[in-house]
Design an enzyme around this catalytic site. Structure first.
Site, PDB file in Angstrom:
ATOM      1  N   ASN A   9     -10.662  40.889 -24.402  1.00  0.00           N
ATOM      2  CA  ASN A   9     -10.745  39.613 -23.498  1.00  0.00           C
ATOM      3  C   ASN A   9     -12.270  40.660 -23.349  1.00  0.00           C
ATOM      4  O   ASN A   9     -12.690  40.556 -22.739  1.00  0.00           O
ATOM      5  CB  ASN A   9      -9.136  39.413 -22.702  1.00  0.00           C
ATOM      6  CG  ASN A   9     -10.556  38.169 -21.878  1.00  0.00           C
ATOM      7  OD1 ASN A   9     -11.378  37.035 -22.465  1.00  0.00           O
ATOM      8  ND2 ASN A   9     -10.704  37.692 -20.542  1.00  0.00           N
ATOM      9  N   LYS A  11     -14.534  38.152 -22.431  1.00  0.00           N
ATOM     10  CA  LYS A  11     -15.430  37.031 -21.647  1.00  0.00           C
ATOM     11  C   LYS A  11     -16.436  36.548 -21.658  1.00  0.00           C
ATOM     12  O   LYS A  11     -17.078  36.447 -22.916  1.00  0.00           O
ATOM     13  CB  LYS A  11     -15.381  37.858 -20.351  1.00  0.00           C
ATOM     14  CG  LYS A  11     -14.327  38.468 -20.102  1.00  0.00           C
ATOM     15  CD  LYS A  11     -13.846  38.137 -18.621  1.00  0.00           C
ATOM     16  CE  LYS A  11     -12.607  39.100 -18.503  1.00  0.00           C
ATOM     17  NZ  LYS A  11     -12.479  39.636 -16.694  1.00  0.00           N
ATOM     18  N   HIS A  98      -6.041  31.622 -18.691  1.00  0.00           N
ATOM     19  CA  HIS A  98      -6.954  33.233 -18.073  1.00  0.00           C
ATOM     20  C   HIS A  98      -7.181  32.323 -16.688  1.00  0.00           C
ATOM     21  O   HIS A  98      -7.351  31.245 -16.325  1.00  0.00           O
ATOM     22  CB  HIS A  98      -7.612  33.448 -19.102  1.00  0.00           C
ATOM     23  CG  HIS A  98      -8.549  34.624 -18.383  1.00  0.00           C
ATOM     24  ND1 HIS A  98      -9.185  34.496 -16.999  1.00  0.00           N
ATOM     25  CD2 HIS A  98      -8.266  35.685 -18.574  1.00  0.00           C
ATOM     26  CE1 HIS A  98      -9.372  36.204 -17.291  1.00  0.00           C
ATOM     27  NE2 HIS A  98      -8.853  37.064 -18.151  1.00  0.00           N
ATOM     28  N   GLU A 100      -9.590  32.564 -14.434  1.00  0.00           N
ATOM     29  CA  GLU A 100     -11.008  32.861 -14.845  1.00  0.00           C
ATOM     30  C   GLU A 100     -10.598  31.012 -14.783  1.00  0.00           C
ATOM     31  O   GLU A 100     -11.184  30.698 -14.427  1.00  0.00           O
ATOM     32  CB  GLU A 100     -11.890  33.677 -15.260  1.00  0.00           C
ATOM     33  CG  GLU A 100     -11.888  35.547 -14.684  1.00  0.00           C
ATOM     34  CD  GLU A 100     -11.496  35.793 -15.511  1.00  0.00           C
ATOM     35  OE1 GLU A 100     -12.530  36.166 -16.443  1.00  0.00           O
ATOM     36  OE2 GLU A 100     -11.984  37.592 -15.031  1.00  0.00           O
ATOM     37  N   GLU A 170      -0.467  38.406 -16.477  1.00  0.00           N
ATOM     38  CA  GLU A 170      -2.203  39.577 -15.457  1.00  0.00           C
ATOM     39  C   GLU A 170      -2.115  38.743 -13.969  1.00  0.00           C
ATOM     40  O   GLU A 170      -2.821  38.187 -13.426  1.00  0.00           O
ATOM     41  CB  GLU A 170      -3.323  39.058 -15.753  1.00  0.00           C
ATOM     42  CG  GLU A 170      -3.357  38.707 -17.691  1.00  0.00           C
ATOM     43  CD  GLU A 170      -4.659  39.199 -17.625  1.00  0.00           C
ATOM     44  OE1 GLU A 170      -5.478  39.780 -18.545  1.00  0.00           O
ATOM     45  OE2 GLU A 170      -6.014  38.197 -17.987  1.00  0.00           O
ATOM     46  N   GLY A 176     -10.020  42.615 -13.098  1.00  0.00           N
ATOM     47  CA  GLY A 176     -11.632  43.285 -12.740  1.00  0.00           C
ATOM     48  C   GLY A 176     -11.849  44.010 -11.591  1.00  0.00           C
ATOM     49  O   GLY A 176     -13.023  44.435 -11.085  1.00  0.00           O
ATOM     50  N   SER A 216      -6.825  45.480 -15.409  1.00  0.00           N
ATOM     51  CA  SER A 216      -7.744  46.810 -14.782  1.00  0.00           C
ATOM     52  C   SER A 216      -6.773  48.006 -15.841  1.00  0.00           C
ATOM     53  O   SER A 216      -6.856  48.920 -15.988  1.00  0.00           O
ATOM     54  CB  SER A 216      -7.532  47.129 -13.932  1.00  0.00           C
ATOM     55  OG  SER A 216      -8.815  46.551 -12.834  1.00  0.00           O
ATOM     56  N   GLY A 238     -12.672  44.662 -18.998  1.00  0.00           N
ATOM     57  CA  GLY A 238     -13.830  45.391 -19.408  1.00  0.00           C
ATOM     58  C   GLY A 238     -13.693  46.807 -20.014  1.00  0.00           C
ATOM     59  O   GLY A 238     -14.745  47.010 -21.253  1.00  0.00           O
TER      60      GLY A 238
HETATM   61  C1  PEP Z   1      -8.859  40.201 -18.341  1.00  0.00           C
HETATM   62  O1  PEP Z   1      -9.817  39.538 -17.782  1.00  0.00           O
HETATM   63  O2  PEP Z   1      -8.089  39.944 -19.326  1.00  0.00           O
HETATM   64  C2  PEP Z   1      -8.762  41.277 -17.633  1.00  0.00           C
HETATM   65  C3  PEP Z   1      -7.459  42.385 -17.590  1.00  0.00           C
HETATM   66  O3  PEP Z   1      -9.773  42.445 -17.084  1.00  0.00           O
HETATM   67  P1  PEP Z   1      -9.643  43.643 -16.992  1.00  0.00           P
HETATM   68  O4  PEP Z   1      -9.559  44.568 -18.148  1.00  0.00           O
HETATM   69  O5  PEP Z   1     -11.409  44.072 -16.784  1.00  0.00           O
HETATM   70  O6  PEP Z   1      -9.442  43.642 -15.898  1.00  0.00           O
END
Ligand code: PEP
Length: 257
Positions: A9, A11, A98, A100, A170, A176, A216, A238
């Site tokens: 992803n 973003k 998601h 966000e 998630e 993040g 993460s 990330g």
């Molecule tokens: C995400 O935003 O879907 C995600 C899992 O981000 P990260 O891996 O950076 O925690």
């Protein structure tokens, strides 16, 4: 046996040339990844979907996802992108719900149901995201929250439609932050999600639905997380923005098949 998926992803990151470069690096790297059972997905920003599709269309190990779609079919919705538009670019998957988008754009379960409906109508596979926030986890409410998110958004769909979806668990507190769910937390929740899916479908369907972990997840912890029996890969934020780390996670998933 369910195959693994590693979905990146991106973003709101990368320019067009950076996006093309990263996809080219991932494609090159995939040639050196032994095994081809893992599906890699890149969820790129809207403006790069066509480029991403053209670069990847002949490579079955990698597909393209959008990060969102409109709940509306078409019309006077300035700035929105419909599921039909996405499908017309060659995209196969779309991330829906998601955290966000739930948090910053106030997406409700009613809207998410409409988005899933729009995606399925256009033969897109929804990657439906669910997960509790830190406060909810601290109060021990994670199961209640996750179950409600699933029931609210999915219960109006037929079993057949639900069977076409991918679920991404998630936990918001892990996205993040560098804090990952422990293996026990991840496995417990994934099994719980599968059991909830069995309630709204049946055990045959629930055992075939892929449930991804996100939060993460990186090249260092992917092996342990993906080894959990009900974790079918990851939704990676990330660590998907660099070819070497993303490829390493794909490699890990392949080694576990
Ligand atoms: C995400 O935003 O879907 C995600 C899992 O981000 P990260 O891996 O950076 O925690």
């Amino acid at each position: 046996m369910r195959s693994k998926i590693v979905a990146g992803n991106w973003k709101m990151n990368k320019t067009r040339s950076e996006a093309k470069q990263l996809i080219t690096e991932i494609i090159d790297g995939l040639k050196n990844v032994p095994g081809d059972k893992t599906k890699a997905i890149v969820a790129v920003p809207f403006p790069f979907l066509s480029d991403a599709f053209l670069l990847t269309e002949k490579i079955s190990a990698i597909s393209v996802a959008a990060q969102n779609c409109s709940s509306q079919e078409s019309g006077a919705y300035t700035g929105e992108v419909s599921a039909a538009m996405l499908a017309s670019t060659g995209v196969e998957y779309v991330i829906i719900g998601h955290s966000e988008r739930r948090l910053y754009f106030d997406e409700t379960s009613t809207e998410l149901t409409q988005k899933i409906k729009a995606a399925l109508k256009n033969n897109l596979i929804p990657i439906f995201c669910i997960g509790e926030n830190l406060e909810q986890r601290n109060f021990g409410k994670q199961n209640e929250i996750v179950k409600a998110q699933m029931q609210d958004a999915l219960s109006s769909f037929s079993k057949e439609d639900i069977s076409k979806c991918i679920i991404a668990y998630e936990p918001v507190w892990a996205i993040g932050t560098g804090v990952t769910a422990t293996l026990v937390q991840a496995q417990e929740m994934h099994l719980f999600i599968r059991n909830c899916l069995a309630e709204i479908t049946d055990t045959k369907i629930s055992s075939s639905i892929q449930i991804l972990y996100g939060g993460s997840c990186n090249a260092e912890n992917a092996k342990e997380l993906f080894s959990c029996p009900d974790v079918d890969g990851g939704l990676i934020g990330g660590a998907s923005l660099r070819a070497d780390t993303f490829l390493s996670i794909i490699n890990t998933a392949n080694s576990l098949h």
